[in-house]
Design a protein around this motif. Structure first.
Motif, short mmCIF file in Angstrom:
data_model
loop_
_atom_site.label_atom_id
_atom_site.label_comp_id
_atom_site.label_asym_id
_atom_site.label_seq_id
_atom_site.Cartn_x
_atom_site.Cartn_y
_atom_site.Cartn_z
N LEU A 1 0.70 -1.13 -0.02
CA LEU A 1 0.14 0.12 0.03
C LEU A 1 0.86 1.35 -0.07
O LEU A 1 0.31 2.47 0.04
N GLY A 2 2.13 1.14 0.16
CA GLY A 2 3.23 2.44 0.32
C GLY A 2 2.56 3.05 1.55
O GLY A 2 2.55 4.29 1.39
N ALA A 3 2.41 2.44 2.56
CA ALA A 3 1.89 2.89 3.98
C ALA A 3 2.89 3.02 4.81
O ALA A 3 2.73 2.94 6.04
N GLU A 4 4.21 3.55 4.58
CA GLU A 4 5.14 3.59 5.37
C GLU A 4 5.03 4.59 6.41
O GLU A 4 5.53 4.44 7.75
N ARG A 5 3.95 5.47 6.35
CA ARG A 5 3.96 6.64 6.89
C ARG A 5 3.20 6.08 8.62
O ARG A 5 3.10 6.68 9.78
N TYR A 6 2.72 4.88 8.57
CA TYR A 6 1.96 4.20 9.50
C TYR A 6 2.77 3.48 10.36
O TYR A 6 2.39 2.83 11.18
N LEU A 7 4.24 3.22 10.10
CA LEU A 7 5.29 2.58 10.69
C LEU A 7 5.75 3.34 11.95
O LEU A 7 5.83 4.59 11.80
N GLY A 8 6.22 2.73 12.80
CA GLY A 8 6.98 3.40 13.89
C GLY A 8 6.11 4.46 14.74
O GLY A 8 4.88 4.32 14.82
N LEU A 9 6.67 5.48 15.35
CA LEU A 9 6.21 6.31 16.11
C LEU A 9 5.41 7.28 15.39
O LEU A 9 4.02 7.63 15.94
N GLY A 10 5.93 7.64 14.31
CA GLY A 10 4.91 8.64 13.45
C GLY A 10 4.91 10.18 13.92
O GLY A 10 4.10 10.68 13.51
N LEU A 11 6.13 10.44 14.55
CA LEU A 11 6.01 11.92 15.00
C LEU A 11 5.93 12.88 14.01
O LEU A 11 5.32 13.91 13.96
N PRO A 12 6.59 12.53 12.86
CA PRO A 12 6.54 13.64 11.74
C PRO A 12 5.19 14.02 11.48
O PRO A 12 4.55 15.03 11.26
N VAL A 13 4.46 12.82 11.19
CA VAL A 13 2.85 13.12 10.69
C VAL A 13 2.05 13.71 11.64
O VAL A 13 1.33 14.58 11.50
N ILE A 14 2.54 13.30 13.07
CA ILE A 14 1.58 14.23 14.10
C ILE A 14 1.77 15.55 13.98
O ILE A 14 1.08 16.38 14.21
N GLY A 15 3.26 15.99 13.77
CA GLY A 15 3.53 17.35 13.62
C GLY A 15 2.80 18.25 12.44
O GLY A 15 2.13 19.13 12.54
#
Lengths: 410, 410
Positions: free
Chosen positions: A277-291
């Motif tokens: 899905l190309g969904a790497e943004r949902y891996l790990g803590l995800g602090l950049p997306v939270i920002g």
């Protein structure tokens, strides 16, 4: 279940000398837990940076899951109980927590993050704090009934130092034990432990994310109603999260007898989904997306993606806890709801960040204080409304099944 | 005393429609209590300005005391129970509070202030809020077990709107009912009631005092220890205040059978002392002195003077409550302790302002939120430490003897 009986075991601090001794012990807990949190935060920074620099590490997630499961099976003993073991020992002190709980959860969490599981930080910090605090109880030969306050100090110190929010840490330790009720008995030692642990972690060079919410003036009655509605949706999301991760974990346990195979399978699914899905943004803590959730409109499905990846990670047995993914889910859901509800993007991201967690952990007061510590006084009332509404709508059970039923929700 | 049994009477808000109805009722309470607070604050401004413009009014204090006592004896009925009656009715709902409780406490407080008694505002605001809320319970034919939440909304709305601190108002309503424990059940309606009541009062032109605390950087370990010591002294002061006013009231009741003679005698003593000692600064609310406590060193005996005048006023039967005098006592004691403890003057005045009250009312969490609302986020942790230490040292009973023992202090 007799929460009162259990609660009455909190020790009487009758005299000032006992109080002074309690505060010194709280300070010692702070030194240990704050140092552990700092080490953990540095290790997490390294793990996250390494994973982002080497995306192929995701291929190792199944094997990492196997290693985590195997380590807990062979070495963990009671450690696998995690936060629930800690809560149980506070209500009914039985046996000192194993010291290995601390290094085990630290390593398992860092490995989980290094290879891309979607897990959090609070479980690790709280369990390290609790396990280290309990060694002090043993070393200083505390009476059995004195242990609970020390364990609560461990929770407060771990939570306060890993998020840089000491007031919320202290309140969390009081509020997480039972649903719908808190007791004041350990307030002062928990405050001291959280405050000093936060200082210790900062001295070790730990740093925390900062999010800015622009001044938003007085909210209209319509906006306040929308805020309550959003709070209810945050609570339903928390309910979905807690229910689904418990259900998935139960299914895994029923169908796969040998524990290490569960996160191995979970790791396969997570890695396959992330790549396909190309969904790497949902891996790990995800602090950049939270920002980003505080700054610009994000895809409406972000919260769904993080929800799914975190349920798969936690439910299959990766380690770390749920809170930072819940921040992500809440902030992105708030981000998505903001235009629909005519509320400022950053305001609703901030309220969502704390309110989904408030519903999932049944800790609306601690999360209100967290909002104040992270975003400032102006967020106090909006966060309180969002957290209280979320708490009311998040169902009878949260992410910690050891929480006592307390006084009920309403 | 069975606090649990009593607490379990808080109604279950099972469904969303019940929740919606509860929030609408909370809003109605807010409209009534916020308007009453605004009227009260305007009347207080007038009374204080009139007294300052005409110092000879102090000569009328004995007669004013007689009038207050006579009105409560002849017209008050159960109203004389004041805040304690309200707390009792929340724990064990028996009978609707008399509507006249609201105008009676309003007039009695304004008369008390006009002639120079040293009393506060929270009792009046809370009793008006509670009495008005209870009329709604009667008008909408609420079931007996639904009344407690509405009465708590009345407390939250009255407190939140009279001080301009809605978060503290909501927490105060939850925390004041029992010592050492709070329940979450009424959190959301109390937040809504306090928030809207504050808005309503502001719309009616009410205004609140503002105090500024300059940025103070990170406190050293020594300063944190000094803060805890100050908190303990604030708590002992609260204990002295609560004990002395209860003891004086008991002596008055034992020795003077006819109630109106008590404040008449009390008024004679207060007026004589104020004139002979030139101690007019200890009359009334004392807001100007509270403001000065943040700005310049004040005489070390200021807190003793206010303590004596307030004990004499409350103990002999004047009306209004204790909180603003406790603000005065705490802020001036903090002001006096600051140089001894090497803490900034404004910081310790702010912590004292909330912490003496926290000890006297046994509400450390509400008072921590009050500090955040009045002085900003930076005051959160210092206030929490001061309030928690004060709470631990303020003894087994506070100013409200109807408070249930709850879970004990430590």
């Amino acid at each position: 279940m007799k929460p009162d009986r259990a609660h009455s075991r909190l020790p009487p601090i009758a005299s000032l000398s006992a109080l002074g001794r309690g505060l010194l012990l709280a300070a010692a807990v702070a030194l240990l837990a704050g140092s552990a949190s700092a080490l953990f935060l540095h290790a997490l920074d390294w793990a996250t940076a390494t994973r982002l620099a080497s995306p192929w590490l995701l291929a190792g997630l199944p094997l990492a899951g196997f290693a985590v499961g195997w380590a807990y099976l062979k070495l963990g003993g009671r450690s696998d109980g995690g936060n629930n073991l800690l809560i149980d020992e506070i209500h009914q002190p039985r046996q000192t927590l194993p010291l290995r709980m601390a290094p085990l959860v630290l390593l398992a969490t860092v490995v989980s993050h290094l290879f891309g599981a979607s897990v959090g930080r609070e479980g690790t910090a709280v369990q390290m704090g609790g396990a280290l605090a309990d060694q002090l109880a043993r070393a200083f030969r505390l009476a059995r009934e004195e242990r609970p306050v020390l364990l609560m100090c461990g929770i407060a110190a771990g939570f306060g130092s890993v998020f840089g929010t000491p007031l919320a840490g202290a309140l969390f330790a009081l509020e997480v034990l039972a649903i719908g009720r808190l007791q004041h008995a350990a307030l002062l030692p928990c405050l001291v432990a959280a405050l000093l642990a936060d200082r210790v972690a900062l001295l070790w060079g730990a740093s925390h994310s900062h999010y800015a919410v622009a001044p938003f003036g007085q909210l209209s009655l319509l906006q306040l109603g929308a805020l309550l509605l959003a709070g209810a949706l945050f609570g339903l999301t928390a309910r979905l999260f807690a229910g689904a991760s418990h259900a998935l974990a139960a299914q895994f346990k029923r169908r796969i007898a040998w524990a290490p195979l569960r996160p191995l399978l979970g790791g396969c699914v997570i890695a396959a989904l992330a790549w396909s899905l190309g969904a790497e943004r949902y891996l790990g803590l995800g602090l950049p997306v939270i920002g980003q959730a505080f700054e610009q409109p994000l895809p409406a499905w972000d919260f769904v993606g993080k929800l799914a990846f975190t349920i798969a990670s936690i439910g299959s047995g990766f380690k770390g806890g749920e809170v930072t993914p819940l921040f992500f889910i809440g902030a992105t859901l708030g981000n998505a709801l903001a235009p629909l509800l005519q509320l400022p993007l950053d305001l609703l991201a901030a309220v969502g960040l704390v309110a989904v967690f408030a519903g999932a952990a049944n800790t609306p007061l601690a999360c209100t204080l967290m909002a104040i510590e992270l975003f400032g006084t102006a967020l106090g009332m909006p966060a309180a409304l969002g957290c209280a509404a979320s708490y009311l709508c998040s169902g009878p059970q949260g992410i910690y099944h050891a929480q006592r039923p307390g006084a009920g929700k309403a």
